[in-house]
Design a protein around this motif. Structure first.
Motif, short mmCIF file in Angstrom:
data_model
loop_
_atom_site.label_atom_id
_atom_site.label_comp_id
_atom_site.label_asym_id
_atom_site.label_seq_id
_atom_site.Cartn_x
_atom_site.Cartn_y
_atom_site.Cartn_z
N ASN A 47 0.94 -1.39 -0.02
CA ASN A 47 0.17 -0.04 -0.14
C ASN A 47 0.86 1.21 0.10
N ALA A 48 2.01 1.28 -0.58
CA ALA A 48 2.90 2.52 -0.56
C ALA A 48 2.30 3.13 -1.78
N HIS A 49 2.22 4.66 -1.50
CA HIS A 49 1.57 5.46 -2.41
C HIS A 49 2.07 5.36 -3.89
N ILE A 50 3.37 5.09 -4.09
CA ILE A 50 3.83 4.66 -5.70
C ILE A 50 3.01 3.69 -6.19
N HIS A 51 2.77 2.56 -5.49
CA HIS A 51 1.86 1.54 -6.03
C HIS A 51 0.41 1.66 -6.15
N ILE A 52 -0.06 2.43 -4.99
CA ILE A 52 -1.56 2.76 -5.14
C ILE A 52 -1.61 3.76 -6.30
N LEU A 53 -0.82 4.73 -6.43
CA LEU A 53 -0.97 5.60 -7.54
C LEU A 53 -1.03 4.93 -8.95
N ALA A 54 -0.20 3.90 -9.09
CA ALA A 54 0.02 3.29 -10.24
C ALA A 54 -1.36 2.53 -10.68
N GLY A 55 -1.93 1.94 -9.47
CA GLY A 55 -3.31 1.20 -9.58
C GLY A 55 -4.38 2.09 -9.97
N LEU A 56 -4.40 3.44 -9.35
CA LEU A 56 -5.35 4.36 -9.67
C LEU A 56 -5.36 4.87 -11.22
N GLN A 57 -3.99 5.07 -11.55
CA GLN A 57 -3.82 5.44 -12.95
C GLN A 57 -4.25 4.47 -13.88
N SER A 58 -4.06 3.13 -13.64
CA SER A 58 -4.54 1.98 -14.39
C SER A 58 -5.79 2.11 -14.66
N ALA A 59 -6.73 2.39 -13.52
CA ALA A 59 -8.03 2.54 -13.46
C ALA A 59 -8.57 3.34 -14.42
N VAL A 60 -8.12 4.69 -14.22
CA VAL A 60 -8.29 5.75 -15.04
C VAL A 60 -8.33 5.56 -16.51
N GLU A 61 -7.26 4.68 -16.83
CA GLU A 61 -6.91 4.45 -18.32
C GLU A 61 -7.82 3.39 -18.70
#
Length: 260
Positions: A47-61
């Motif tokens: 749950n480090a923010h770098i991995h959460i951000l990658a997951g959120l960006q993937s969702a948006v895409e």
């Protein structure tokens, strides 16, 4: 309200830690559109923010319509400068629930159970191989849920013939059907999504999901069970310390050593 049209998502993470939170373990990021029920699920390393951000960006895409808003709980994996700035840069409406009020996120809390736990179980996943299997599993699950699984939504309250208050639901529809009915997609987008739905083979999706679940069981079941056993203190006496014997009237209390 923002929930009255597609694009407002409730978000949460599910910890694949098994019986212990020690060490590093995978997290599954789960997003659900409140209006349509559209889901996006992906697993990240932690749950480090770098991995959460990658997951959120993937969702948006990958979500086929605009993500207009995100609602989180109060976890630090979401409430940090990196995620807040990312949402601001994309002009994504950012909200959070009240502390200790799970009903503020009732939609995603229910999905955590009957989506993430149903398909990925309660085992501990902490290796790259296990995360790779989950990465292959979630697109299949998302296709099944978004294109092929009708769901009901609460539509209000009524009374039964005895005068008791009851929950009313609308007619079951798939998230795709709700999305098409919302009228937010272009004709081209509608055609692409319906063509993709028509290309799906429900039986094949089911077989592939079952195969991946079997692989998860092979990789993680025994390990998780051993962690459960290790977390339970033994109820048996320690024979190395002897066994106490209740004294009688004429016999003092003694400690009788167990013969080796």
């Amino acid at each position: 309200e923002v929930e009255a049209e597609p694009g407002f998502f409730e978000c949460d993470t599910v910890a694949h830690c098994g019986p212990t939170t020690r060490g590093e373990y995978a997290r599954t990021l789960n997003l659900t559109c409140v209006h349509t029920g559209w889901v996006f699920t992906t697993t990240v390393r932690n749950n480090a923010h770098i991995h959460i951000l990658a997951g959120l960006q993937s969702a948006v895409e990958h979500i086929p319509f605009k993500v207009a808003g995100l609602d989180f709980d109060n976890g630090s994996e979401f409430l940090n400068h990196a995620v807040i700035n990312w949402a601001a840069d994309l002009d994504v409406y950012f909200t959070r629930g009240r502390p200790y009020k799970k009903n503020d996120q009732a939609t995603i809390e229910s999905k955590n159970n009957h989506l993430v736990r149903r398909y990925a179980f309660y085992y501990r996943y902490d290796t790259a191989e296990e995360r790779a299997v989950l990465a292959r599993l979630w697109p299949l699950v998302n296709d099944r849920m978004n294109y092929l699984t009708p769901t009901k939504k609460p539509a209000g309250y009524g009374t039964d013939r005895h005068g008791r208050r009851t929950r009313l639901y609308d007619q079951p529809r798939t998230p795709l059907q709700r999305l098409l009915a919302a009228g937010v997609l272009s004709t081209t987008q509608q055609s692409e999504l319906t063509d993709y739905r028509d290309s799906l083979n429900p039986a094949e999706i089911g077989r592939r999901i079952a195969d991946l679940q079997t692989r998860l069981i092979v990789l993680a079941k025994a390990k998780t069970e051993q962690l459960y056993i290790a977390s339970i203190p033994s109820a048996l006496p320690d024979v190395r310390k002897g066994v106490r014997v209740q004294a009688t009237t004429d016999t003092p209390l003694v400690s009788r050593a167990v013969p080796s």
